[in-house]
Design a protein around this motif. Structure first.
Motif, short mmCIF file in Angstrom:
data_model
loop_
_atom_site.label_atom_id
_atom_site.label_comp_id
_atom_site.label_asym_id
_atom_site.label_seq_id
_atom_site.Cartn_x
_atom_site.Cartn_y
_atom_site.Cartn_z
N GLY A 371 0.80 -1.23 0.00
CA GLY A 371 0.00 0.00 0.00
C GLY A 371 0.82 1.26 0.00
N ALA A 383 3.62 3.49 -3.45
CA ALA A 383 2.47 2.59 -3.40
C ALA A 383 2.39 1.74 -4.67
N GLU A 410 -3.69 3.67 3.40
CA GLU A 410 -3.24 3.35 2.05
C GLU A 410 -3.47 1.87 1.71
N GLU A 411 -3.25 1.00 2.68
CA GLU A 411 -3.47 -0.43 2.46
C GLU A 411 -4.95 -0.74 2.25
N GLN A 413 -7.24 1.30 1.09
CA GLN A 413 -7.65 1.84 -0.21
C GLN A 413 -7.17 0.96 -1.36
N LEU A 414 -5.96 0.42 -1.24
CA LEU A 414 -5.44 -0.48 -2.27
C LEU A 414 -6.28 -1.74 -2.36
#
Length: 682
Positions: A371, A383, A410-411, A413-414
């Motif tokens: 992420g 990312a 971020e993780e 969302q990924l």
């Protein structure tokens, strides 16, 4: 010595560390120095006990650490007589969550007879935290203290919020205690090498250079680095590396400089390393007496090396899976690059092609997972895009027992973007003892990832009513699932107590969510969400576990859970022969189904598939291409006994005509599986 205005307004203080008369001005309001020795400190340990007097730095009033604290506990000078190795050892009890932003470090300074004390320096780049709530023994090497006459060491407990937490620390419930502090000295010893995980090369999906001049980097920077101690004189320090199985090349280790004299670094040659590149490497140090040590210590004896890969890896050929890419991505987000080998064994035993991504120093939340990190003024890991992960049909993401930043924004969302990508079936298995706790209780969820993407509700961080006395519960597959009544024993006992999250299904997911595994008290340990993407659907499925896969002590039971989830529920075909699955015996009596050859075969534009059922059964009839990808679901429902004829028009689930070639049709009925081959001619 202090000067106060009023009862608590500290104006000046002199701790005499640099001799009398060196006054320091306080920052208001006062924090003070809370180091003291105390008996019967409040603690929650279960596996360990300590009833002696211990060092504590918590507030006598609140019992927790104090914002802006920067308190130092310094040893007296200790004669080390130019010992070859010096280290600090102590017992520590800690409840220091990562996001609370209270950490401690070990510093030291040295002196030779007739010389001044050196400046204080940290033992390594590591700062320490943890929420074990147990007494543990910690040993920290002091690589720069070798060959010196005297050493002082310091325990520094500090509020790091100005560095890591946007200026806001969370003291509630925090505590750290120390006991049995000792300085160890080995008089005659070979040289030593120490490395932190964050200074080792990291797996990556990036094929272009970043940070400096290549794409083989560590979470801390472009080069890999170690700390070296060689009291008898350093003769040679060498970095050995191999690219893609080639012979090992060597480069000299470069000293960092006078500020950190024990630090040395090296890097792979400049370049853009392509997909599939794998670097294996180790370090070697020789002292003036020609004594050589390596890191890993068994690099030469057992060919055990550190490694990092530019993913996706190049996979070995398979007669049933086309291409050279994996179908499954396993993200080890808890045990670092040297842990989690048993998952490799499990996925291999299931016959799966998989890539493995090890997150270095995962508890430090360095943002070096797929992420990536949060862009900002400091260095961050680039990312990976959902499109890059599009080749994978399933992702297994295990955070172990982590209770802080278990899944970053971020993780989340990924993974959310990946599981919603059309064009293929997707399956996400997210596991962790405190994953739900962190996302909900700690407020780390973004974009309704937990409630809507995973379909979960966090009920509490302990599955059993208090006081908990069942640390080894046997879970059971939920009714109506393909693992119904299957037993899955867990182990939550010492050295670290695991209480396992209790879950529920969310209103956001509605009827798409269901229980997958249940605790003995019928509370849910696992949630499955079954969804689809696109007008003519690709399946989009997720399974959330309230425990880590490592909490299943039986490899046989773990393999079965993975097989039922990844291969059967997520429909990820194996590329090799599965050897490690303990199949549940089929119902007694004659087979439930019989599959006949399709007619016509070869065919164009349609063919009919015939099968019979000797008794009622849940039936799925699926079409796969030669790569193992599912292209058409012809039926998936409960059927009574009888004979059936189902026509296939040579189209996929989207209604598009498929190309000429070989296909396989597979019949599943009451866990019995039969398959045959078809030829489509256009």
């Amino acid at each position: 010595m202090t000067v106060k205005a009023g009862t608590s307004d500290l104006r000046f203080f002199d701790d005499f560390e640099s001799g009398p008369g060196t006054w320091t001005v306080s920052t208001f309001p006062a924090v003070g120095d809370n180091w003291r020795i105390q008996a019967n400190v409040p603690a929650e340990q279960v596996c360990t006990a300590n009833t002696s007097k211990v060092w504590t730095v918590t507030s006598p009033v609140s019992g927790a650490l104090i914002p802006r604290i920067d308190d130092k506990l310094i040893s007296p000078p200790i004669l080390t007589n130019k010992g070859d190795q010096v280290f600090v050892a102590f017992d520590v009890y800690r409840n220091l969550p990562l996001l609370a932003c209270f950490y401690y470090n070990i510093q030291y300074r040295t002196r030779n007879v007739g010389a001044a004390w050196s400046l204080w320096s940290q033992s390594s780049s590591q700062i320490y935290f943890g929420t074990e709530k147990e007494w543990i023994r910690q040993t920290v090497a002091l690589p720069g203290a070798a060959g010196k006459d005297s050493v002082e060491f310091m325990l520094n407990v500090k509020d790091y919020s100005q560095v890591y937490c946007d200026g806001v620390s969370t003291p509630s419930g925090t505590a750290v205690y120390f006991d049995n502090l000792a300085l160890g000295v080995i008089g005659l010893a070979p040289p030593s090498i120490v490395a932190s995980e964050q200074d080792l090369f990291q797996d990556t999906f990036n094929t272009a250079p970043f940070w400096v001049n290549d794409n083989i980097n560590t979470p801390s920077g472009d080069s890999t680095s170690v700390r070296i101690s060689a009291s008898r004189g350093l003769k040679q320090g060498t970095f050995f590396y191999s690219l893609n199985g080639s012979s090992f090349a060597s480069l000299p280790l470069t000293p960092f400089g006078a500020s950190i004299p024990s630090a040395y670094s090296a890097d792979v040659p400049v370049g853009s390393y392509a997909r599939g590149t794998r670097v294996r490497y180790y370090f070697s140090v020789t002292d003036s007496l020609n004594t050589t040590v390596t890191l890993p210590s068994d690099a030469l004896a057992a060919s055990h090396y550190f490694d990092a890969t530019v993913l996706p890896a190049i996979q070995s050929p398979s007669g049933t899976c086309a291409g050279d890419t994996a179908k499954v991505l396993y993200v080890n987000a808890f045990s670092g690059p040297e842990g989690g080998a048993s998952m490799d064994q499990s996925l291999t035993a299931l016959g799966l092609r998989f890539d493995r991504y090890d997150v270095n120093s995962p508890a430090s939340s360095l943002g070096n997972s797929p992420g990536g990190g949060t862009p900002g003024p400091t260095r961050y890991w680039p990312a990976t895009s959902a499109a890059t992960l599009g080749m994978y049909s399933a992702i297994i993401w295990d955070v172990g027992e982590r209770s802080s930043s278990a899944l970053t924004a971020e993780e989340q969302q990924l993974l959310q973007a990946w599981i919603k990508r059309p064009g293929a079936n997707r399956g996400l298995l997210a596991a962790g003892d405190n994953l739900a706790y962190d996302l909900v209780y700690n407020g780390q969820e973004v974009n309704s990832f937990f409630t809507c993407t995973l379909g979960g509700v966090f009920l509490r961080d302990i599955w059993e009513n208090t006081p908990q006395d069942s640390l080894t519960p046997t879970l059971t597959g939920a009714t109506g699932t393909r693992i119904a009544k299957e037993p899955f024993p867990l182990d939550g006992t010492c050295p670290s107590i695991n209480r396992f999250d209790a879950l529920g299904t969310s209103s956001c997911a509605g009827s798409k969510a269901r229980g997958w595994i249940a605790y003995p008290n019928t509370m849910l340990a696992s949630i499955e969400k079954r969804d689809s993407v696109g007008v003519i659907a690709d399946s989009s499925r997720s399974v959330l576990l309230g425990f880590s896969l490592g909490a299943i002590p039986s490899i046989v039971r773990r393999n079965l859970l993975l097989y039922r989830t990844i291969v059967e529920e997520f429909e990820v075909p194996g590329c090799y022969v599965a050897t490690g699955v303990e199949e549940t015996p089929a119902p007694a009596g004659s087979p439930a189904a019989r599959l006949f050859g399709a007619a016509p075969n070869p065919f164009s534009p349609w063919t009919t598939i015939r099968f019979t059922l000797s008794r009622p059964a849940r039936v799925r009839l699926l079409i796969f291409d030669v790569s193992g990808a599912r292209v058409r679901n012809l039926t998936d429902r409960a059927l009574p006994a009888g004979e059936y004829h189902i026509t296939w028009d040579g189209k996929n689930d989207r209604g598009r005509e498929l190309a000429s070639g070989a296909y396989f049709y597979r019949l599943e009925a009451d866990r019995e599986v039969q398959a045959k081959k078809l030829i489509l001619l256009r």
